[in-house]
Motif scaffolding. Structure first.
Motif, PDB file in Angstrom:
ATOM      1  N   ASP A 121      -6.147  53.328  85.254  1.00 34.17           N
ATOM      2  CA  ASP A 121      -6.745  54.402  84.459  1.00 34.17           C
ATOM      3  C   ASP A 121      -5.828  54.814  83.315  1.00 34.17           C
ATOM      4  OD1 ASP A 121      -9.075  54.577  86.005  1.00 34.17           O
ATOM      5  OD2 ASP A 121      -8.088  55.862  87.467  1.00 34.17           O
ATOM      6  N   GLY A 125      -6.455  54.824  79.369  1.00 24.70           N
ATOM      7  CA  GLY A 125      -6.197  56.026  78.584  1.00 24.70           C
ATOM      8  C   GLY A 125      -5.286  55.775  77.393  1.00 24.70           C
ATOM      9  N   THR A 145     -23.739  57.795  81.146  1.00 27.87           N
ATOM     10  CA  THR A 145     -23.156  57.134  82.312  1.00 27.87           C
ATOM     11  C   THR A 145     -24.251  56.460  83.126  1.00 27.87           C
ATOM     12  OG1 THR A 145     -21.336  58.719  82.439  1.00 27.87           O
ATOM     13  CG2 THR A 145     -21.842  57.485  84.435  1.00 27.87           C
ATOM     14  N   THR A 299     -19.043  54.810  81.708  1.00 25.94           N
ATOM     15  CA  THR A 299     -19.346  55.891  80.770  1.00 25.94           C
ATOM     16  C   THR A 299     -18.999  55.435  79.358  1.00 25.94           C
ATOM     17  OG1 THR A 299     -18.820  57.544  82.462  1.00 25.94           O
ATOM     18  CG2 THR A 299     -18.892  58.301  80.184  1.00 25.94           C
ATOM     19  N   THR A 311     -15.505  54.887  77.676  1.00 26.80           N
ATOM     20  CA  THR A 311     -14.420  55.858  77.798  1.00 26.80           C
ATOM     21  C   THR A 311     -13.927  56.028  79.228  1.00 26.80           C
ATOM     22  OG1 THR A 311     -16.073  57.628  77.970  1.00 26.80           O
ATOM     23  CG2 THR A 311     -15.165  57.160  75.777  1.00 26.80           C
ATOM     24  N   ASP A 312     -14.703  55.567  80.214  1.00 21.43           N
ATOM     25  CA  ASP A 312     -14.259  55.721  81.597  1.00 21.43           C
ATOM     26  C   ASP A 312     -14.972  54.691  82.471  1.00 21.43           C
ATOM     27  OD1 ASP A 312     -12.786  57.631  83.622  1.00 21.43           O
ATOM     28  OD2 ASP A 312     -14.757  57.234  84.493  1.00 21.43           O
ATOM     29  N   ALA A 314     -15.291  54.040  86.745  1.00 24.47           N
ATOM     30  CA  ALA A 314     -14.970  54.464  88.107  1.00 24.47           C
ATOM     31  C   ALA A 314     -15.481  53.404  89.075  1.00 24.47           C
ATOM     32  CB  ALA A 314     -15.606  55.819  88.415  1.00 24.47           C
ATOM     33  N   ILE A 328     -15.048  61.653  86.845  1.00 28.54           N
ATOM     34  CA  ILE A 328     -15.242  61.196  85.465  1.00 28.54           C
ATOM     35  C   ILE A 328     -14.868  62.293  84.482  1.00 28.54           C
ATOM     36  CG2 ILE A 328     -16.985  60.477  83.789  1.00 28.54           C
ATOM     37  CD1 ILE A 328     -18.452  59.070  86.083  1.00 28.54           C
ATOM     38  N   ARG A 331     -11.000  62.921  84.353  1.00 27.29           N
ATOM     39  CA  ARG A 331     -10.245  61.913  83.587  1.00 27.29           C
ATOM     40  C   ARG A 331     -10.509  62.049  82.096  1.00 27.29           C
ATOM     41  NH1 ARG A 331     -11.754  59.040  88.225  1.00 27.29           N
ATOM     42  NH2 ARG A 331     -13.664  58.282  87.247  1.00 27.29           N
ATOM     43  N   LEU A 332     -11.749  62.312  81.701  1.00 27.61           N
ATOM     44  CA  LEU A 332     -12.043  62.495  80.274  1.00 27.61           C
ATOM     45  C   LEU A 332     -11.363  63.741  79.723  1.00 27.61           C
ATOM     46  CD1 LEU A 332     -15.844  61.544  80.143  1.00 27.61           C
ATOM     47  CD2 LEU A 332     -13.893  60.182  79.388  1.00 27.61           C
ATOM     48  N   VAL A 507     -11.512  47.879  84.602  1.00 29.61           N
ATOM     49  CA  VAL A 507     -10.823  48.481  83.458  1.00 29.61           C
ATOM     50  C   VAL A 507     -10.585  47.442  82.366  1.00 29.61           C
ATOM     51  CG1 VAL A 507      -8.631  49.469  82.710  1.00 29.61           C
ATOM     52  CG2 VAL A 507      -9.783  50.389  84.720  1.00 29.61           C
TER      53      VAL A 507
END
Length: 555
Positions: A121, A125, A145, A299, A311-312, A314, A328, A331-332, A507
């Protein structure tokens, strides 16, 4: 292995000259270096490596190679070969043309390091932060999402195969680490049963008797291990076998050790082990789709006139979609990429989740709330909760027949606190609408507190508005991203075993999709023009007739 940072690594002049001459319009790998100056720096990975030891390869270069590997769907050997042979890879990594590269096993070691903790993650980021600083991404816009299923890398096993493979896996560990425990146990029959990986036909002979025999063997094996480890700290593979036995066998009232049947009860799928080699994968069923593996929640942004970026990501073993939303948003928030409007389908929405997103993150969750589950609503006949008039100020509820109940009680449970109002038998006993309301001598009405109730009523009213439906129509674009994620980049099946490594795969796939989308955008001075409408489309436009648009064009 220690880290020796190489800050500000510049592209060798010869590499730059040859790469520019052979690729005048650039490639995806060259775009990463030119537009973003690489996605990472070696200093970003300082905490991943000890301070002493022999110098290791540049982690920033290895991470970039992993992303390019997923962009082009390469194996580890092919990716290492590309670093040795492709000029654009040497350009992206700032290597000399005669640089020999590295052995392909280095990539596997780097992914193992990446799978620890929340490093995957943080890698995403770091890349999103670099992209945002380049002006290609912003927060507080619209995001959407959706989820998709991911198939486990392990083979699906029947119950007999599962228990047999669990025993064989323990025997492999014991033969390597403690062969003395097997000397008086393993016989010719054991060698025939566990000497090779089990692969049974669809209808094996005597399955129940064979399952009972394997259960007895497993029990005897665990007894010997408990003698060797009296504190109960069994080896990992033996602990898996113990759990498999608990889930599929029992001791009946006569003291017999036998397999569980449907009448005995079996553990729910959310905890049941499906493979001794991938213990985190779970069997899940949604509608007509059944699979053993994981769920991936993706997402992405969906603002007008901007490139949609993931952007994410999971990765979870099982559970409802709504359980993934708090993580979610958290983390955002750390990345300062929270949306102002988050578009999701009905699987993610709940009135409590909408309220929590608005209160904690100032995020408006846009999606349909689940409809009422009452028998009257399903049958479309009779009176449901929406037919009752709720007066929060006076703490009263009026039924469709005009009966008023003040028997109002707040249930002492965790948020969101539910409210229950009960109509007694004197009010409901002689009601002419009793048959259309609910069976029983009285009715208890449950509903959320005022704040959540008003939010629920507003959401269901908004669904009838054309502007809301037009906004929610943007969510359908997530289906295309899921297709790109699952099929375009081979994300439907796990490349590796285990939840942590599967998340690393997701990822890297998300980063590959982002890089691919950004590198394909046209520069501001480009002479490219979109394809003009066809003759029939011009005919429709001239007469004001609607024509369908591709979802990337806004429909």
């Amino acid at each position: 292995m220690s880290l020796q940072p190489h800050p500000g690594a510049e592209i060798p002049p010869l590499t730059m000259r040859v790469a520019r001459a052979s690729n005048p319009h650039g490639t995806t790998a060259m775009w990463i270096r030119d537009r973003l100056d690489g996605l990472w720096n070696d200093e970003d990975f300082t905490a991943w490596y000890p301070r002493d030891g022999r110098p290791g390869l540049s982690p920033a270069q290895l991470a970039t190679v992993c992303v390019l590997q997923y962009v082009m769907n390469l194996s580890d050997r092919q990716a290492a070969e590309a670093v040795r042979c492709r000029i654009d890879f040497k350009y992206a990594l700032a290597l000399d043309l005669e640089d020999p590269g590295f052995h392909h096993s280095v990539l596997s070691d780097f992914r193992d390091r990446l799978a620890e903790g929340d490093r995957a993650d943080r890698l995403l980021g770091l890349a999103l932060t670099r992209i945002r600083r380049a002006g290609l991404l912003k927060g507080r816009g619209k995001q959407r999402t959706d989820s998709t299923y991911v198939l486990s890398a392990a083979r699906e096993l029947t119950r007999l195969e599962l228990v047999t493979e669990a025993v064989r896996a323990v025997l492999e560990v014991m033969a390597r680490d403690m062969p003395d425990l097997l000397d008086e146990l393993v016989t010719t029959e054991w060698a025939e049963r566990y000497g090779r990986p089990v692969r049974l036909c669809s209808q094996p002979s005597h399955p129940v008797a064979r399952l009972e025999q394997v259960g007895v063997d497993a029990r005897e094996l665990l007894k010997r291990l408990f003698v060797r480890f009296p504190d109960g700290a069994l080896p990992a593979q033996a602990e898996v076998l113990r759990q498999v036995l608990v889930q599929h066998f029992l001791v009946d009232g006569r003291g017999r050790f036998k397999p569980r049947t449907e009448h005995d009860g079996r553990p729910p799928s959310r905890v049941r082990i499906e493979s001794p080699y991938e213990t985190e994968a779970r069997f899940t069923r949604r509608g007509d789709t059944r699979w053993t593996g994981y769920l991936a929640h993706v997402t992405e942004t969906c603002d007008d006139k901007r490139i949609n970026l993931i952007t994410d990501v999971a990765t979870v073993a099982s559970g409802a979609d709504s359980q993934a939303l708090p993580g979610i948003h958290a983390r955002l928030r750390r990345l300062r990429l929270l949306p102002s409007q988050h578009l999701v389908d009905g699987g993610y929405t709940s009135v409590a989740g909408m309220d929590e997103a608005a209160r904690l993150h100032r995020v408006t969750l846009v999606g349909p709330l689940p409809s009422s589950t009452s028998p009257q609503h399903r049958a479309k006949d009779g009176f449901g909760r929406e037919n009752f008039i709720i007066d929060f100020d006076r703490r009263e509820v009026t039924c469709p027949n005009g009966q008023v109940s003040g028997n109002w009680r707040d249930l002492p449970v965790a948020e969101p606190t539910s409210v229950v109002v009960r109509f007694d038998a004197r009010q409901c006993g002689r009601c002419p609408e009793r048959a259309a309301c609910t069976p029983g001598p009285f009715r208890s009405l449950y509903f959320p507190p005022r704040r959540l109730h008003e939010l629920q009523v507003k959401n269901r009213a908004d669904q009838q508005d054309a502007n809301w439906r037009r906004l929610y129509g943007l969510r359908s674009g997530a289906e295309g991203t899921i297709e790109e994620f699952a099929d375009g980049h081979r994300g439907r099946r796990c490349r590796y075993r285990g939840l942590a490594k599967t998340h690393v795969q997701h990822v890297l796939t998300a980063l590959a999709i982002n890089v691919e989308r950004l590198s394909l955008q046209e520069p501001a001075d480009s002479s490219h023009r979109p394809r003009p409408p066809t003759a029939f489309q011009q005919y429709l436009d001239a007469r004001g007739l609607p024509r369908p648009l591709w979802w990337r064009q806004g429909k």
